[in-house]
Design a protein around this motif. Sequence first.
Motif, short mmCIF file in Angstrom:
data_model
loop_
_atom_site.label_atom_id
_atom_site.label_comp_id
_atom_site.label_asym_id
_atom_site.label_seq_id
_atom_site.Cartn_x
_atom_site.Cartn_y
_atom_site.Cartn_z
N LYS A 19 -5.78 7.16 5.06
CA LYS A 19 -5.34 7.38 3.94
C LYS A 19 -6.12 6.87 2.76
N CYS A 20 -6.47 7.78 1.76
CA CYS A 20 -7.12 7.45 0.97
C CYS A 20 -6.52 7.64 -0.59
N VAL A 21 -6.84 6.69 -1.46
CA VAL A 21 -6.26 6.58 -2.89
C VAL A 21 -7.44 6.56 -3.92
N PHE A 25 0.95 -1.12 -0.02
CA PHE A 25 0.00 -0.13 -0.14
C PHE A 25 0.83 1.39 0.09
N LYS A 30 -9.60 3.42 -2.25
CA LYS A 30 -9.05 2.60 -1.25
C LYS A 30 -8.45 3.23 -0.04
N ILE A 31 -8.94 2.83 0.94
CA ILE A 31 -8.80 3.56 2.21
C ILE A 31 -7.89 2.66 2.82
N GLN A 32 -6.86 3.40 3.69
CA GLN A 32 -6.02 2.59 4.56
C GLN A 32 -6.10 3.00 6.06
N ARG A 60 -8.81 -6.18 -2.73
CA ARG A 60 -10.00 -5.77 -2.30
C ARG A 60 -10.85 -5.71 -3.68
N VAL A 118 -7.21 -2.34 5.14
CA VAL A 118 -7.28 -1.64 3.84
C VAL A 118 -8.58 -2.03 3.41
N HIS A 119 -9.33 -0.75 3.01
CA HIS A 119 -10.72 -1.12 2.61
C HIS A 119 -10.88 -0.44 1.16
N LEU A 120 -11.82 -1.13 0.21
CA LEU A 120 -11.96 -0.39 -1.06
C LEU A 120 -13.65 -0.13 -0.97
N LYS A 170 -3.84 6.22 -10.05
CA LYS A 170 -4.20 6.34 -8.63
C LYS A 170 -3.98 7.70 -8.35
N ALA A 180 -3.71 10.32 -4.51
CA ALA A 180 -4.23 10.61 -3.23
C ALA A 180 -5.44 11.48 -3.10
#
Lengths: 1192, 230
Positions: free
Chosen positions: B103-105, A896, B91-93, A989, B75-77, B114, B116
């Motif tokens: 943190k978002c991408v 990441f 994508k969020i960490q 994901r 990490v989430h989408l 991608k 930020a």
Amino acid sequence: MTNTTLPLLFLLSLLTTLLSPQAAALHADEAGLTDFLLRTPGHGHLGVQYGHPLTLGESRQFPPEVVWITSESGAPVAIDGGGQSESARGGQECWVAARNVTDGNVIWRADACSSGRSGNRRHVTLATGGMVHTLDNVGILRGWKVESGLIYDVDVIAQLNGLVLSSKEDAGDDKKSSRDSGYILQTPRLLSADVHKPFIKTVIGTVVTRDKKEYLLMHHSATGEIIHSSSSAAVAALPSRRLLNEAKVKPVTCSRILDLVSNGDRMGVITGHSTENEITLSSMAYTEIRLSSSDDGDKMVYETIHSVPLKTFGEVSSTPLVLSTVRVFTHKEKVYVMGFQNYYSKLIVANFDMNTGKGNGKIISMSTFHPELLWFTSITVEDFIDSGVILRVAGMDGKLPDAYRMDHLVVVGEDQDGGVSLNKVSTKDEGEEGGPQHEALVYCPLMSVSLTAASSEDGTTVVSSYETSSDLRTWSQSPMDGETVLVPPSRGGTSGGIVEYAHLVECKSDSMTGVFTARGGLTIALRVEKNGSSLVLKQLWSTEEALGSISSAVFLDETHAVTMSDGSFNADDEEETALRNLQFSNRIQSQLSSLKNFFVGGGILSSVASMALMSEEKKAERDYAFGFAKISVLLSESMHRIIALDTAKKGKVVWAMNLHPDAESHKIVHGGQISSLNDPHGYGGVHDHELLVLSYVPSTSSIEWKCFDGMTGRIFSNGAVTVSSKIAQIVPLRSSIHHPSHESISCRQVALIVHENDTVSVVPDNARSHSTVDEAISAPGRNGLFVHTVNKQTGEFHAMRVARKLKSSLELGSKAFKLVTVGTALFDPSQEKIVNVAHPQRGEVIQSPSTVLGDDALLLKYLNPHLVVVVTEATKSFLAEISPVSEGGNEIENSFYKSLTTSDGGSSSGQKRKPLGASKPGEAPPSTTSTLVPSLFVTLLDSVSGQILYRVSHAHATESDLTEGVSTKVPVIISENWVVYTFFNQRTRRTDIGVLTLHEGMIDKNGLTAFNGPEQELVFSSLESPKPIVLSKTYGMAKAITAIGVTVTKAGITSKQFLFATANDQVISMDRRLMDPRRPNGELKPSEKMEGLVRYAPLLPIIPLRTPSHVYQVSNVQSISSTAANVESQSLMLAYGGPDVFFSRLAPSKGFDLLPDDFNRGLLTVVVLGMTVLLVAIQRMNKKKLVTTAWL
Amino acid sequence: MTVLTTLIVALFFCILPTPCKSDATPPHATIRGRLRLPDPNAPLNSTRLTLNDGSLTTYTLPDGSFVFHRVPPGVHLLDVQSREHHFSQVKIQLLEEAMDAPKCVEYVYPGATKQAVPHPLELTAHASYQYYEPRDGFSILGIFKNPMLLMMVVMGGMMFMMPKMMENLDPEQKEQMQRQLEMQQDPTKMLSQMWGEFTGTGSEEQPAPVVERKPSAKAGAKTARRGKRD
């Protein structure tokens, strides 16, 4: 002449092609012509609450035209959360839906639960003040409105965590720090109260728990914000323990918040000490709460005024009440508490003074209501009138096996002495028999009319209306105009007509609307209108709630009913009628009559007209002829119901049938073990309408079966077979011998059932079925009848052969057959858990056994009807054992960060990574990296030999830490030699699609000539034939996939499309070529280009134009079934399993053999006529010219 | 047997409401954001959003804002499950030690570049989905765009024009053409003529002057070829 005609004809054909544009996607005006969507609220009938935003009492208002339907996973206001039966699906559905009163259409539907796939989903709903509030089991409070959907969304627990407890005694009570976040939401509960002073407000109450003590939180109903205490903005939770202490109530075990009450001016909370699930009246207290504006303006704050204990005397005060049945309401400065005594046999009602807490109570026995009443079930508050509160008290009678519901209208009020009075509204001459039994009733106070439903002797359910007297002591039946039969006699005699719920959804002074739901989910809305002095009953709409929980579907070809030549129709002996129609004299007669009709009856004109303009009638005829009209027989296991839809009539329900209500599982059996869907002889295909449904009833350990006609629902025969253990596998068998339909206890459809203890039984259990099994065992060309079982618990896969027991060839009954084990495979349950098992599509037509490659080589398909795909998931313990500790987490983080820092863009990790399975035939797929731990396994087995043919694994495919204890969902489909499965990739994901194609081998360009042929076995044997060569690729997809389907066509020539049901409530189609594992990684060679291969790309595109469901919302689809039409280009699909049922007709290769619906027939006619005129004119001119030339 | 008992235990845990456990787990964060449409007046009714393909679900409020409660670290989408508009995926960490600063991408589409983005997410719809193929209306011009039809028109034109052209031709040329036509209808004649030409024998029967034949040599060859093919 010929010189001019030819080009003209050519022009004509050209115009025809020009006029029929073949579009790959739908045009906007075509939507809804070949497809339909049936929407349901999604929660079946279990725990449905028609929560109209009715504010009881003075402001009785319904929003125009709209009704709320709210769903309950648990009980409406279960205080303890125990003792409530979850729905058959485990209460996993959290749908909230708004429905139109007048037509029953679902306006919108949303998921009220915030956690999506968790195994424990519950929610409660509350309808008040024009809104519906929902609270799920993690504490997310949401408010919904008809017009705009979600209005607010707050986390109750999170709001609390910043706050301190209300007072010192609490802080002393538990020694923890007061900022502790130890609150939890044990059982979601919603309370409400309406206040009119000092402002009109509805307050929502939620209950949180800490250390067995409950705390009340109050919320604004418009925003969901917590109302704070007036003493401090940091205090919000009202502890039940403190309130009870203030009222000096002796503690028992738990302190509970029971309900919020209000009588307009005043508001309070009822608290009580209870044991785990019982409470006595003497341990309850009332605390008055006042709301006011805070000092700094618009914020609302609360303060407690006083707490009083509720005091009654004698038996009333000490009798324990079932906690979950306690209902509290207020009427004229009095608090009423009602509840059922333990064992639900007595009703206790008491009223208390709001100021002093002193009150009176009564214990009411069941015989007051009805002599046959056996136990109480629920109390519902219907309305408030001057003399008291109108309630609906429901119970059950003792008529087993089908216990009928009883609804009673009751007025609870105050008698002259200030005591409590309870009066059941009844007819005047009710004697010992207790008057008529009403299964359900709705009461409209504005009309003083009550609508009741009761089943009569012959199984029909009849509606009747009762007009109440002004003092609400008696009512009398009043006649109604209109159809009063609510539910016709149920098929099969399994209590289809029992009305289980009734809800008032509209009430005016001259009309009322009630919704009745019968067992099995048939929901009917009835409107009663006052026409002068008489009442008129009208059925507004009816719908099948069971459509929201369909578990399987069977397609049957719809044909016209066989009629006698004189037009009469005999449903009882269809075959006899058909045979009689085939007699010569009958045939001649029908020919003559149609000829007469053609000339005399305007047949010519109409046929010309219908040629020019595609009439509706003509279209319906075409739908039959082209096989678009299918009856789809749907089974809802959780609702114990079979529903048949007509696909040509926009999903109209043709018939419905209830199944055994106590059954654990139901299965529809149709066809033979291996049978073609389009078998012209119709044994087991779409033309064979005989179906068998099996219901396993654990209470009697038997299998109830019904053999019925799928077209009409008529039951040919039924019976029950006693079995020794659960069903492990059902093998459908089909008798090919015709037998007269009037023979009793016989069915052409036979099911061979393998039980978990490896015994076999045959349904129906008679000589004819046994001979069918014998026939299957000794079928020529096959080496016997093979069956297999998969035990998901022990991970065992058994392949077995069915054999007749020696010395028992004459014996009847299920003991005549035995199983001989052929092979076994084991998925070690300590390492792997079986997630899904898939079998090939039965009856799929495979056009060619090979694929022609670009260089004219042949790739042979591995076509094994006994292929089984078993998807297993690595268990947590096994994963921990084999994976390096905490490796996975770091890896995710590192990648990441890398992706954040390296902003070179463009190339996502997917393109650089070598995709899985990019290997040449025969080679093993390369492992991506050695550190990856596989967590998902896809195993291909042969179900005859039990040997493993192929096994592939994927890493990162198990569920994340977000959802514990839930098995991964891996939909799998087998089509021809293709295996397609999807899973959620935890690393990216994203949803990944795995594609495997199985091949027997390859024949070179020159490998197959007249003199040279490959050495091949002509007979396929599961035991001896070599294992397939497997090609594989994995693709990514932007949306999650809940179900996979594939188009099926009559001859299998049309290119195939895979159908995916996606997370954004759509059904999308994907061309099979796009998913080919042979998509090359590098530059395309000319031969590959020739074949139409596309270069590999890690992501499959979702093209909006290839979306069969277009703008429809098709939620949470669990399976997609498809069947072929009679024309090759068309395929029919049905998506179901979620709350919606979606049907569509697809043309994967465009409609090459079909004129489109919008074909311009009018223009064609004009052109033809114009051409004819032109032709004649030119001919004349030509003649004239010839004559002139001749004279010259 | 032990397997069975553990399974039964697991089953029990599924059925019982989760007491205490949900709070004992690591801290949760709240993800907030807002969806926007290019047209600010267009309604955005309760659009569903999911985290990790449905493990958490939320809907937008009338103003387009949304909130995910209780997001665990990892990490989430984030995906917008709209059937009308296309939104970016995010994508969020969430790190356990910095739960307040996710943190978002943003990905415009999966696999795209991608970039930020700041945390209270602002997502604007990129496009709206078109599910229907636009219907091209019936127009005369459209028909004439078809190459087949153009050919037809030319052929038809020729049909009427040819006799007129023939009239305007020289009588000699006409004669020539007629002869060719004759030959076309009788290939043996033509072949024999050709044979004669090659060998120089057949010239007695056909005393056609060389001069006359020259201009039509090409046409003759052509017809010969066509004849062969026939």
